[in-house]
Design a protein around this motif. Structure first.
Motif, PDB file in Angstrom:
ATOM      1  N   GLY A  10      26.330 -27.907  20.004  1.00 41.48           N
ATOM      2  CA  GLY A  10      26.419 -29.110  19.222  1.00 41.48           C
ATOM      3  C   GLY A  10      27.710 -29.011  18.406  1.00 41.48           C
ATOM      4  O   GLY A  10      28.276 -28.151  18.169  1.00 41.48           O
ATOM      5  N   VAL A  11      27.983 -30.366  17.585  1.00 42.18           N
ATOM      6  CA  VAL A  11      29.071 -30.390  16.715  1.00 42.18           C
ATOM      7  C   VAL A  11      29.150 -29.201  15.768  1.00 42.18           C
ATOM      8  O   VAL A  11      30.066 -28.519  15.365  1.00 42.18           O
ATOM      9  N   SER A  12      27.959 -29.293  14.980  1.00 45.51           N
ATOM     10  CA  SER A  12      27.807 -28.154  14.076  1.00 45.51           C
ATOM     11  C   SER A  12      27.553 -26.803  14.350  1.00 45.51           C
ATOM     12  O   SER A  12      28.183 -25.776  13.726  1.00 45.51           O
ATOM     13  N   GLY A  13      26.827 -26.500  15.356  1.00 47.19           N
ATOM     14  CA  GLY A  13      26.956 -25.181  16.227  1.00 47.19           C
ATOM     15  C   GLY A  13      28.155 -24.749  16.492  1.00 47.19           C
ATOM     16  O   GLY A  13      28.639 -23.394  16.209  1.00 47.19           O
ATOM     17  N   VAL A  33      21.495 -26.034  27.296  1.00 50.55           N
ATOM     18  CA  VAL A  33      22.130 -27.190  28.436  1.00 50.55           C
ATOM     19  C   VAL A  33      23.363 -26.976  28.620  1.00 50.55           C
ATOM     20  O   VAL A  33      24.261 -26.608  27.659  1.00 50.55           O
ATOM     21  N   GLU A  34      23.890 -27.076  29.910  1.00 53.93           N
ATOM     22  CA  GLU A  34      25.078 -26.744  30.259  1.00 53.93           C
ATOM     23  C   GLU A  34      25.923 -28.021  30.898  1.00 53.93           C
ATOM     24  O   GLU A  34      26.049 -28.186  32.157  1.00 53.93           O
ATOM     25  N   GLY A  35      26.012 -28.844  29.997  1.00 53.85           N
ATOM     26  CA  GLY A  35      26.679 -30.184  30.215  1.00 53.85           C
ATOM     27  C   GLY A  35      28.227 -30.275  30.285  1.00 53.85           C
ATOM     28  O   GLY A  35      28.869 -29.004  29.719  1.00 53.85           O
ATOM     29  N   GLU A  36      28.848 -31.217  30.486  1.00 56.26           N
ATOM     30  CA  GLU A  36      30.369 -31.079  30.447  1.00 56.26           C
ATOM     31  C   GLU A  36      30.783 -30.762  29.047  1.00 56.26           C
ATOM     32  O   GLU A  36      31.947 -29.857  28.554  1.00 56.26           O
ATOM     33  N   ALA A  37      30.265 -31.467  27.891  1.00 55.53           N
ATOM     34  CA  ALA A  37      30.585 -31.374  26.632  1.00 55.53           C
ATOM     35  C   ALA A  37      30.354 -30.016  26.153  1.00 55.53           C
ATOM     36  O   ALA A  37      31.160 -29.182  25.535  1.00 55.53           O
ATOM     37  N   GLN A  38      29.245 -29.160  26.583  1.00 57.61           N
ATOM     38  CA  GLN A  38      28.878 -27.816  26.154  1.00 57.61           C
ATOM     39  C   GLN A  38      30.084 -27.006  26.987  1.00 57.61           C
ATOM     40  O   GLN A  38      30.483 -25.984  26.128  1.00 57.61           O
ATOM     41  N   ASP A  43      34.423 -23.276  26.315  1.00 56.31           N
ATOM     42  CA  ASP A  43      35.691 -22.676  26.747  1.00 56.31           C
ATOM     43  C   ASP A  43      36.713 -22.320  25.714  1.00 56.31           C
ATOM     44  O   ASP A  43      37.362 -21.435  25.447  1.00 56.31           O
ATOM     45  N   SER A  44      36.428 -23.345  24.464  1.00 53.12           N
ATOM     46  CA  SER A  44      37.064 -23.169  23.342  1.00 53.12           C
ATOM     47  C   SER A  44      36.680 -22.150  22.441  1.00 53.12           C
ATOM     48  O   SER A  44      37.742 -21.317  21.926  1.00 53.12           O
TER      49      SER A  44
END
Length: 493
Positions: A10-13, A33-38, A43-44
């Motif tokens: 998530g954002v904090s992690g 969870v391997e969603g698009e945001a994750q 990748d970053s």
């Protein structure tokens, strides 16, 4: 080189993993969870040398430290870490440990069941008005770990009970508890554990700020003696901030607290005007005053403050009835504050109560209720309380779980309302049984209200639903990123 595991993308992690990697630590992130945001976040991080593992969450071998972003102590990953003797800390604790030893920006930190985001934003506005380089961080959305190395001379830090649980050494310049009511007991296990997590904000704080009108908060502040400064909606005693007629006054941060009081602002400066929002303003002022912020900047900060959406937000006036969106009232304590702000109410309520007790809420609100429209999974619990405490109040039960149900809810509320009434969405419950989150619930309510207005009635500029013609048609606040966790936002209370 130490080996650190970060739980969650998530954002904090992601922020914690990024900052630790940039400081040369070996980091592995585990994410179920391997969603698009994750995947984007992964990748970053991989470009920084961070290992990201998707799939069943397990404790990597050889890890020395586990960084969590709000996972409960009973989660299998946390249990495995404890059994392996691995230190578990939160992202906020990481930020605290990364501060510079000399000249670090002081933290003005606050927590509470409700009102946190309002107070942290009011506080930030006051600090900016005083000329500080300040930013609101923590549970409000900006990870603390990203701000500690930034160009700030003070941090306004909103902390949830989850964050405080995993922050054993955080010792802010000032720590405040706004209020306490049962919430997230499934995470903490009991009200005592929830209160103990909140009370961590006082430990090590140079200044302790507490709600003198909340008996449990006052009890938690007792051991701190003269370090403790109360705020109250009554006339303040020496060492407190409070009200004298229509003035917000300080009898704590003055040369002679016994014989002197300094005017900070007026009730007209607090918008939207409601008793709990006045308490929010006093809490923010107390925190600001610990850093020497002058009275003029306190008032200017209140005037500059812009509330977040879905907090007592005026939607529209239709047929002389005001419609107000307080979808952020995701527990009974928050709903009680909203219900206390209006005299004649058609109440829209229901959703996931998460085991919360609504008896006291309904009993106190009963004299103000002209009708109620109930929706969501636990609406029957509220209906039963209304039958006991407000048997003469007409109640409409709306079945169905699709988001279009809100159109029927608003139509029924309009049918129950009379000129001068307020139709108030203050659900006292989380939204995930029907909506993606509480903003989606509030948006559905607003759309249904606008559809009701045929022909549309323009709301008067500057209209305030409490009846103050100078008011701001905006909102109160109590925000959370890990969550109103049950409501899927970024925070927890």
């Amino acid at each position: 080189m130490s080996y650190v595991c970060v739980a969650g993308l998530g954002v904090s992690g992601a922020a914690a993993a990024r900052v630790l990697a940039e400081r040369g630590e070996r980091v592995v992130v585990v994410e179920a969870v391997e969603g698009e945001a994750q995947r984007v976040a992964a990748d970053s991080l991989r470009r920084l040398g961070v290992e990201v593992r998707f799939g069943p969450v397990e404790l990597p071998e050889g890890v020395q430290r586990l960084v969590t972003t709000g996972w409960a102590p009973h989660h299998p990953l946390m249990v495995a870490a404890a059994e392996a003797g691995v230190e578990v800390i939160g992202e906020v604790e990481v930020a605290w440990r990364l501060r510079e030893e000399q000249g670090a920006a002081p933290w003005l930190a606050l927590t509470g069941t409700n009102g946190k985001t309002t107070v942290v934003r009011m506080l930030t506005a006051m600090l900016l008005a005083a000329g500080h380089k300040a930013v609101a961080v923590g549970n409000v959305g900006v990870p603390v770990v990203e701000a500690v190395g930034g160009p700030y001379d003070v941090l306004a830090v909103e902390l949830s009970s989850f964050q405080l649980h995993w922050s054993p050494s955080v010792a802010p310049h000032a720590g405040a508890i706004l209020n306490l009511a049962p919430d997230h007991l499934d995470w903490h296990g009991s009200m005592a554990e929830y209160a103990a997590a909140k009370a961590r904000i006082f430990e090590g704080a140079r200044h302790v700020v507490f709600n003198a009108d909340d008996p449990e908060v006052a009890r938690l502040a007792e051991p701190y003696g003269e370090r403790a400064v109360g705020f109250t909606l009554g006339v303040p005693r020496p060492g407190e901030l409070g009200l004298v007629e229509d003035l917000l006054v300080d009898r704590a941060f003055v040369d002679d607290p016994v014989g002197q009081a300094e005017e900070l602002a007026t009730l007209a400066d607090v918008k939207p005007f409601a008793p709990h929002n006045v308490a929010n303003a006093l809490a923010a002022a107390a925190l600001a005053r610990t850093l020497g912020v002058p009275a003029a900047a306190v008032r200017q900060g209140l005037l500059d403050f812009k509330p977040d959406p879905h907090r007592m937000a005026f939607v529209e006036r239709v047929a002389e009835v005001d419609y107000v969106d307080d979808s952020k009232a995701t527990n009974p304590h928050a709903a009680a504050a909203a219900l206390a702000a209006y005299e004649s109410i058609v109440w829209v309520a229901g959703g996931l109560l998460k085991g919360a007790d609504v008896e006291d809420l309904v009993r106190r609100a009963a004299p103000r209720l002209r009708g109620a429209v109930l929706l969501g999974t636990d609406r029957a619990v509220i209906a039963e309380a209304l039958a006991r405490h407000a048997p003469d109040v007409p109640v409409v039960d709306i079945d169905g779980r699709d988001t279009g149900v809100m159109d029927r809810v608003v139509v029924e509320a309009a049918r129950l309302a009379s000129p001068g009434d307020t139709v108030l969405l203050a659900p006292a419950a989380a939204s995930l049984d029907m909506f993606a989150n509480y903003p989606a619930r509030g948006q559905a309510f607003a759309r249904a209200v606008h559809a009701l207005a045929v022909p549309a009635t323009e709301s008067p500029a500057g209209h305030d639903p409490t009846g103050d013609p100078t008011g701001d048609p905006a909102s109160d606040s109590a925000g959370d990123p890990a969550g109103d966790s049950a409501d899927g936002t970024a925070g927890a209370r």
